[in-house]
Write a protein that holds these residues in place. Sequence first.
Motif, mmCIF file in Angstrom:
data_model
loop_
_atom_site.group_PDB
_atom_site.id
_atom_site.type_symbol
_atom_site.label_atom_id
_atom_site.label_comp_id
_atom_site.label_asym_id
_atom_site.label_seq_id
_atom_site.Cartn_x
_atom_site.Cartn_y
_atom_site.Cartn_z
ATOM 1 N N VAL A 51 2.000 0.405 2.163
ATOM 2 C CA VAL A 51 3.121 -0.492 1.884
ATOM 3 C C VAL A 51 2.660 -1.496 0.838
ATOM 4 O O VAL A 51 1.515 -1.962 0.868
ATOM 5 C CB VAL A 51 3.639 -1.188 3.161
ATOM 6 C CG1 VAL A 51 2.606 -2.088 3.775
ATOM 7 C CG2 VAL A 51 4.916 -1.955 2.895
ATOM 8 N N ARG A 52 3.562 -1.809 -0.082
ATOM 9 C CA ARG A 52 3.233 -2.770 -1.141
ATOM 10 C C ARG A 52 4.385 -3.765 -1.208
ATOM 11 O O ARG A 52 5.535 -3.373 -1.390
ATOM 12 C CB ARG A 52 3.070 -1.995 -2.458
ATOM 13 C CG ARG A 52 2.836 -2.824 -3.665
ATOM 14 C CD ARG A 52 2.422 -1.985 -4.857
ATOM 15 N NE ARG A 52 3.514 -1.179 -5.391
ATOM 16 C CZ ARG A 52 3.460 -0.502 -6.532
ATOM 17 N NH1 ARG A 52 2.349 -0.519 -7.262
ATOM 18 N NH2 ARG A 52 4.476 0.201 -6.954
ATOM 19 N N VAL A 53 4.075 -5.047 -1.033
ATOM 20 C CA VAL A 53 5.073 -6.115 -1.145
ATOM 21 C C VAL A 53 5.034 -6.633 -2.578
ATOM 22 O O VAL A 53 3.979 -7.046 -3.065
ATOM 23 C CB VAL A 53 4.807 -7.251 -0.134
ATOM 24 C CG1 VAL A 53 5.826 -8.360 -0.296
ATOM 25 C CG2 VAL A 53 4.822 -6.711 1.297
ATOM 26 N N GLY A 66 4.219 9.067 -3.459
ATOM 27 C CA GLY A 66 5.202 9.421 -2.444
ATOM 28 C C GLY A 66 4.814 8.981 -1.052
ATOM 29 O O GLY A 66 5.601 9.091 -0.116
ATOM 30 N N GLU A 67 3.602 8.466 -0.909
ATOM 31 C CA GLU A 67 3.131 7.974 0.386
ATOM 32 C C GLU A 67 3.250 6.456 0.491
ATOM 33 O O GLU A 67 2.798 5.874 1.464
ATOM 34 C CB GLU A 67 1.668 8.363 0.598
ATOM 35 C CG GLU A 67 1.432 9.844 0.660
ATOM 36 C CD GLU A 67 -0.027 10.149 0.898
ATOM 37 O OE1 GLU A 67 -0.360 10.540 2.030
ATOM 38 O OE2 GLU A 67 -0.825 9.967 -0.037
ATOM 39 N N ARG A 68 3.849 5.819 -0.529
ATOM 40 C CA ARG A 68 3.910 4.356 -0.565
ATOM 41 C C ARG A 68 5.359 3.885 -0.556
ATOM 42 O O ARG A 68 6.215 4.426 -1.232
ATOM 43 C CB ARG A 68 3.222 3.843 -1.832
ATOM 44 C CG ARG A 68 3.261 2.332 -1.964
ATOM 45 C CD ARG A 68 2.461 1.848 -3.153
ATOM 46 N NE ARG A 68 2.984 2.395 -4.398
ATOM 47 C CZ ARG A 68 2.238 2.727 -5.442
ATOM 48 N NH1 ARG A 68 0.933 2.580 -5.419
ATOM 49 N NH2 ARG A 68 2.792 3.215 -6.532
ATOM 50 N N ALA A 81 14.895 -5.405 -1.598
ATOM 51 C CA ALA A 81 14.978 -3.965 -1.833
ATOM 52 C C ALA A 81 13.806 -3.265 -1.158
ATOM 53 O O ALA A 81 12.720 -3.824 -1.032
ATOM 54 C CB ALA A 81 14.956 -3.664 -3.322
ATOM 55 N N VAL A 82 14.070 -2.031 -0.723
ATOM 56 C CA VAL A 82 13.038 -1.178 -0.153
ATOM 57 C C VAL A 82 13.159 0.170 -0.847
ATOM 58 O O VAL A 82 14.250 0.765 -0.877
ATOM 59 C CB VAL A 82 13.228 -0.989 1.384
ATOM 60 C CG1 VAL A 82 12.192 -0.031 1.941
ATOM 61 C CG2 VAL A 82 13.170 -2.322 2.098
ATOM 62 N N GLY A 83 12.068 0.626 -1.443
ATOM 63 C CA GLY A 83 12.101 1.910 -2.151
ATOM 64 C C GLY A 83 10.747 2.578 -2.143
ATOM 65 O O GLY A 83 9.724 1.945 -1.909
#
Length: 85
Positions: A51-53, A66-68, A81-83
């Motif tokens: 996860v990256r904020v 594709g794993e993040r 937003a979440v993507g």
Amino acid sequence: GACAAKPMRTGGPLPPQLQTCQADAAQSAIGAPATPERVEQIRQQTHSRIVRVLHPGQMVTMEFSGERVDVRVDTQNIVVAVGCG
């Protein structure tokens, strides 16, 4: 040197990109504070390994994983937003 041909890849097709992130599963987090608990919940809901904020104006790398899951927040640390990314 300058006239030498580029080496060709001979190992067969490229391995498929792993796409585990499912951003649709965490859209309900938009509008909520990005607490450490909520960020971890987003990671779990999206089936992501990473996860990256992302904060406004923050420099980020542009390679796709594709794993993040990327969680974009505003200046008040509210999820906007979440993507996958």
